[in-house]
Design an enzyme around this catalytic site. Structure first.
Site, mmCIF file in Angstrom:
data_model
loop_
_atom_site.group_PDB
_atom_site.id
_atom_site.type_symbol
_atom_site.label_atom_id
_atom_site.label_comp_id
_atom_site.label_asym_id
_atom_site.label_seq_id
_atom_site.Cartn_x
_atom_site.Cartn_y
_atom_site.Cartn_z
ATOM 1 N N ASP A 186 0.814 -1.210 0.000
ATOM 2 C CA ASP A 186 0.000 0.000 0.000
ATOM 3 C C ASP A 186 0.850 1.263 0.000
ATOM 4 O O ASP A 186 2.065 1.223 0.225
ATOM 5 C CB ASP A 186 -0.964 0.000 1.202
ATOM 6 C CG ASP A 186 -0.319 -0.487 2.501
ATOM 7 O OD1 ASP A 186 0.916 -0.506 2.590
ATOM 8 O OD2 ASP A 186 -1.067 -0.842 3.421
ATOM 9 N N ASN A 231 -7.592 -3.372 14.249
ATOM 10 C CA ASN A 231 -8.990 -3.670 13.906
ATOM 11 C C ASN A 231 -9.074 -4.843 12.926
ATOM 12 O O ASN A 231 -10.122 -5.088 12.340
ATOM 13 C CB ASN A 231 -9.670 -2.425 13.314
ATOM 14 C CG ASN A 231 -8.973 -1.929 12.062
ATOM 15 O OD1 ASN A 231 -8.037 -2.560 11.559
ATOM 16 N ND2 ASN A 231 -9.427 -0.805 11.532
ATOM 17 N N HIS A 252 -7.282 -5.132 10.154
ATOM 18 C CA HIS A 252 -7.001 -4.827 8.750
ATOM 19 C C HIS A 252 -5.692 -5.468 8.287
ATOM 20 O O HIS A 252 -4.782 -5.703 9.080
ATOM 21 C CB HIS A 252 -7.047 -3.313 8.455
ATOM 22 C CG HIS A 252 -5.915 -2.505 8.982
ATOM 23 N ND1 HIS A 252 -6.093 -1.277 9.593
ATOM 24 C CD2 HIS A 252 -4.569 -2.707 8.979
ATOM 25 C CE1 HIS A 252 -4.919 -0.784 9.923
ATOM 26 N NE2 HIS A 252 -3.976 -1.627 9.568
ATOM 27 N N GLU A 272 -9.861 -2.253 5.420
ATOM 28 C CA GLU A 272 -10.482 -2.017 6.720
ATOM 29 C C GLU A 272 -11.683 -2.945 6.913
ATOM 30 O O GLU A 272 -12.192 -3.511 5.946
ATOM 31 C CB GLU A 272 -10.958 -0.558 6.787
ATOM 32 C CG GLU A 272 -9.862 0.478 6.579
ATOM 33 C CD GLU A 272 -8.946 0.628 7.783
ATOM 34 O OE1 GLU A 272 -9.009 -0.196 8.716
ATOM 35 O OE2 GLU A 272 -8.147 1.588 7.781
HETATM 36 C C1 F6R Z 1 1.424 -1.548 6.211
HETATM 37 C C2 F6R Z 1 0.142 -2.188 6.296
HETATM 38 C C3 F6R Z 1 -0.674 -2.231 7.546
HETATM 39 C C4 F6R Z 1 0.117 -2.633 8.774
HETATM 40 C C5 F6R Z 1 -0.786 -2.668 10.007
HETATM 41 C C6 F6R Z 1 -0.030 -3.017 11.271
HETATM 42 O O1 F6R Z 1 1.946 -1.660 4.890
HETATM 43 O O2 F6R Z 1 -0.283 -2.667 5.308
HETATM 44 O O3 F6R Z 1 -1.737 -3.142 7.362
HETATM 45 O O4 F6R Z 1 0.692 -3.883 8.574
HETATM 46 O O5 F6R Z 1 -1.391 -1.422 10.178
HETATM 47 O O6 F6R Z 1 0.868 -1.996 11.545
HETATM 48 P P1 F6R Z 1 1.937 -2.097 12.732
HETATM 49 O O7 F6R Z 1 2.918 -3.128 12.317
HETATM 50 O O8 F6R Z 1 2.548 -0.716 12.793
HETATM 51 O O9 F6R Z 1 1.187 -2.465 13.960
#
Ligand code: F6R
Length: 247
Positions: free
Chosen positions: A67, A136, A138, A143
Site C-alpha cells: 500500500d 482492527n 485490517h 479495513e
Molecule cells: C502496512 C500495512 C498495515 C500494517 C498494520 C499493522 O503496509 O499494510 O496493514 O501492517 O497497520 O501496523 P503495525 O505493524 O505498525 O502495527
C-alpha cells in the site's frame, strides 16, 4: 496455518527474516510482497544484517508493497516509498527498478490500481507476502467491512487507523485520508503468506483473525482460507490464543 512462536520481538523478527531469507535463497528470482508499519522493522533490520554478511542476495528479487498513502510524494518522510527506502531498499542490493509500490500521486488513481494489478500479474504473482496486522484486523489498508473480492483499489482510511498512524506525522490532520492498497483478493492470490504480530495489543485481534469466524468485520480472518499461511508471533501477541486454544 502454521503458528511459529518467539519469546519476544527480536526473536519474532529473526524467525520471520529466516523464512523470507530461505525463500530468497531457494528461489533467487522471488517476488516478495512487502509491508510497512512498526512490526516488520526488525525483520528488515535482520535481513540487512544477513545481507551485510553475504548470506542473502536480493539482486534478482522483485518486490511489490501492499500500500501507499494518496497525496504523498515518494520523497515525503511519511510516504511508504520513503519508509521502504530508509528501512530496507537502500541497504540491500535489490534493483531499484524492481522495488515497486503503488504511486499515491498518480493523477488517475483508478488507472494506477489497474496498473499495479497488471504489474503483479506480469511478475507472475507474489511468491511470499509479508503482512502486519492492524488492531482492527485490517491487512494492507483493507479495513473492516471491505469486500473480500477486491484487487488493488483506493480506500478511505478509518479514523482509528489514521489515529494509529498519526504518531508518524507532525499532527493528526496531516495523515492522509486515502490510500491505494492491494485488496484482499490480491493478497489471497499470493502463493505464501507470512504474517508477523508482536505485543499484547495484538493478542485479541490475532485470536479473532485466526480462531474466530471468517467475515469482513475482521479482514485478516480470510487468511484462514489461504492454503499456505505462516504466523510468526511473539508470546505477548499469542497470549489470548494460548488462553483460549491451549496452543
Ligand atoms: C502496512 C500495512 C498495515 C500494517 C498494520 C499493522 O503496509 O499494510 O496493514 O501492517 O497497520 O501496523 P503495525 O505493524 O505498525 O502495527
Amino acid at each position: 496455518m502454521k503458528i511459529i512462536s518467539a519469546p519476544d520481538y527480536a526473536g519474532m523478527s529473526r524467525k520471520a527474516a529466516n523464512l523470507l531469507s530461505a525463500q530468497v535463497i531457494l528461489f533467487p528470482r522471488s517476488v516478495l510482497g512487502l509491508a510497512t508499519g512498526s512490526t516488520p522493522l526488525g525483520v528488515y533490520q535482520q535481513l540487512i544484517e544477513w545481507y551485510g554478511k553475504g548470506d542473502i542476495d536480493f539482486s534478482q528479487v522483485s518486490s511489490v508493497n501492499l500500500d501507499e498513502y494518496c497525496g504523498l510524494p515518494g520523497s515525503h518522510p511519511q510516504s511508504y516509498r520513503k519508509y521502504m527506502e530508509e528501512h530496507f531498499f537502500a541497504h540491500v542490493n535489490i534493483d531499484p527498478a524492481a522495488a515497486h509500490l503503488p504511486d499515491g500521486m498518480a493523477p488517475d488513481l483508478e488507472e494506477e490500481c489497474r496498473r499495479y494489478d497488471g504489474l503483479i500479474a506480469a511478475l507472475g504473482g507474489i511468491d511470499m507476502q509479508l503482512l502486519g496486522l492492524g488492531h482492527n484486523g485490517h491487512i494492507g489498508f483493507n479495513e473492516p467491512g471491505e469486500d473480500f473480492n477486491k484487487t488493488t483499489h483506493v480506500v478511505e482510511l478509518e479514523s482509528k487507523t489514521r489515529q494509529a498512524n498519526a504518531r508518524f506525522f507532525d499532527s493528526p490532520d496531516e495523515v492522509p485520508r486515502q490510500a491505494v492498497t492491494m485488496g484482499i483478493k490480491a493478497i489471497m492470490q499470493a502463493k505464501k503468506i507470512l504474517l508477523v504480530a508482536s505485543g499484547e495489543s495484538k493478542a485479541e485481534i490475532l485470536y479473532r483473525a485466526f480462531f474466530g469466524p471468517v467475515y469482513p468485520a475482521v479482514p485478516a480472518s480470510i487468511l484462514q482460507l489461504h492454503p499456505d499461511v505462516t504466523v510468526v508471533a511473539d508470546e505477548a501477541a499469542l497470549q489470548v490464543i494460548r488462553e483460549r486454544e491451549a496452543l
